[in-house]
Design a protein around this motif. Structure first.
Motif, mmCIF file in Angstrom:
data_model
loop_
_atom_site.group_PDB
_atom_site.id
_atom_site.type_symbol
_atom_site.label_atom_id
_atom_site.label_comp_id
_atom_site.label_asym_id
_atom_site.label_seq_id
_atom_site.Cartn_x
_atom_site.Cartn_y
_atom_site.Cartn_z
ATOM 1 N N ASN A 160 1.136 -10.721 2.743
ATOM 2 C CA ASN A 160 0.058 -10.239 2.254
ATOM 3 C C ASN A 160 -0.196 -8.522 1.826
ATOM 4 O O ASN A 160 -0.134 -8.803 0.319
ATOM 5 C CB ASN A 160 -1.806 -10.493 1.889
ATOM 6 N N GLU A 161 0.702 -8.318 2.590
ATOM 7 C CA GLU A 161 0.949 -6.976 2.465
ATOM 8 C C GLU A 161 2.168 -6.015 1.929
ATOM 9 O O GLU A 161 2.785 -5.242 2.152
ATOM 10 C CB GLU A 161 0.493 -6.250 3.466
ATOM 11 N N ASN B 226 0.866 -1.184 0.039
ATOM 12 C CA ASN B 226 0.200 0.503 -0.029
ATOM 13 C C ASN B 226 0.529 1.649 0.050
ATOM 14 O O ASN B 226 -0.274 2.195 0.014
ATOM 15 C CB ASN B 226 -0.919 0.160 1.533
ATOM 16 N N TYR B 227 2.350 0.649 0.185
ATOM 17 C CA TYR B 227 3.329 2.214 0.127
ATOM 18 C C TYR B 227 4.027 1.982 -0.555
ATOM 19 O O TYR B 227 5.637 2.343 -0.433
ATOM 20 C CB TYR B 227 3.711 2.570 2.168
ATOM 21 N N ARG B 228 3.858 2.020 -1.635
ATOM 22 C CA ARG B 228 5.337 1.184 -2.784
ATOM 23 C C ARG B 228 6.161 2.531 -3.002
ATOM 24 O O ARG B 228 7.700 2.222 -3.135
ATOM 25 C CB ARG B 228 4.860 0.904 -4.347
ATOM 26 N N SER B 229 5.553 3.668 -2.589
ATOM 27 C CA SER B 229 6.795 4.906 -3.727
ATOM 28 C C SER B 229 7.470 5.135 -1.898
ATOM 29 O O SER B 229 8.485 6.286 -1.562
ATOM 30 C CB SER B 229 5.922 6.465 -3.208
ATOM 31 N N TYR C 126 10.648 1.646 11.831
ATOM 32 C CA TYR C 126 10.328 0.541 11.639
ATOM 33 C C TYR C 126 8.903 0.099 11.971
ATOM 34 O O TYR C 126 7.901 1.353 12.248
ATOM 35 C CB TYR C 126 10.377 -0.086 13.000
ATOM 36 N N TRP C 127 8.035 -0.182 11.244
ATOM 37 C CA TRP C 127 7.250 -1.015 10.746
ATOM 38 C C TRP C 127 6.701 -2.394 11.504
ATOM 39 O O TRP C 127 7.573 -3.707 11.136
ATOM 40 C CB TRP C 127 6.488 -0.891 9.381
ATOM 41 N N CYS C 128 5.311 -2.618 12.369
ATOM 42 C CA CYS C 128 5.707 -4.083 13.543
ATOM 43 C C CYS C 128 4.282 -4.463 12.859
ATOM 44 O O CYS C 128 3.220 -3.793 12.770
ATOM 45 C CB CYS C 128 5.592 -3.185 14.830
ATOM 46 N N ARG C 129 4.645 -5.837 12.727
ATOM 47 C CA ARG C 129 3.765 -6.730 12.765
ATOM 48 C C ARG C 129 3.255 -6.387 11.027
ATOM 49 O O ARG C 129 1.588 -6.555 11.095
ATOM 50 C CB ARG C 129 2.361 -6.147 13.853
ATOM 51 N N VAL D 27 9.496 -4.398 9.788
ATOM 52 C CA VAL D 27 10.189 -4.418 8.855
ATOM 53 C C VAL D 27 10.742 -3.175 8.729
ATOM 54 O O VAL D 27 9.943 -2.530 9.845
ATOM 55 C CB VAL D 27 9.414 -3.800 7.298
ATOM 56 N N ARG D 28 12.465 -2.511 8.063
ATOM 57 C CA ARG D 28 12.566 -1.050 8.733
ATOM 58 C C ARG D 28 13.523 -0.427 6.506
ATOM 59 O O ARG D 28 13.528 -1.007 6.174
ATOM 60 C CB ARG D 28 13.780 -1.784 9.603
ATOM 61 N N LEU D 29 12.593 1.041 6.684
ATOM 62 C CA LEU D 29 12.734 1.518 6.003
ATOM 63 C C LEU D 29 14.315 1.960 5.672
ATOM 64 O O LEU D 29 14.742 2.058 6.794
ATOM 65 C CB LEU D 29 12.082 2.717 6.301
#
Length: 71
Positions: A54-55, A15-18, A47-50, A37-39
């Motif tokens: 499929n995302e 949802n945030y490919r850019s 960081y984005w958690c959980r 995941v870590r940008l």
């Protein structure tokens, strides 16, 4: 069957490919499997958690034909 990602894999958020490339830093062994995941392309630590599998989108590695040694 969906791809099971490993720690260190490069991915993009569906949802945030850019936002660019992210890297998987940890895996939660829940059902369904979730990831942290870590940008990669930012100056600060983000960081984005959980995140569900499929995302995430797998980043394909491109082969550079110009790097062959016989040229």
């Amino acid at each position: 069957m969906r791809k099971k990602f490993k720690v260190g894999d490069k991915v993009k958020l569906r949802n945030y490919r850019s936002w660019g490339l992210c890297e998987i830093t940890s895996i939660y062994k829940e059902t369904p499997r979730k990831y942290t995941v870590r940008l990669l392309d930012v100056d600060c630590t983000a960081y984005w958690c959980r995140i569900k599998g499929n995302e995430l989108l797998e980043v394909k590695r491109r082969r550079n034909r110009r790097t062959r040694g016989d040229q």
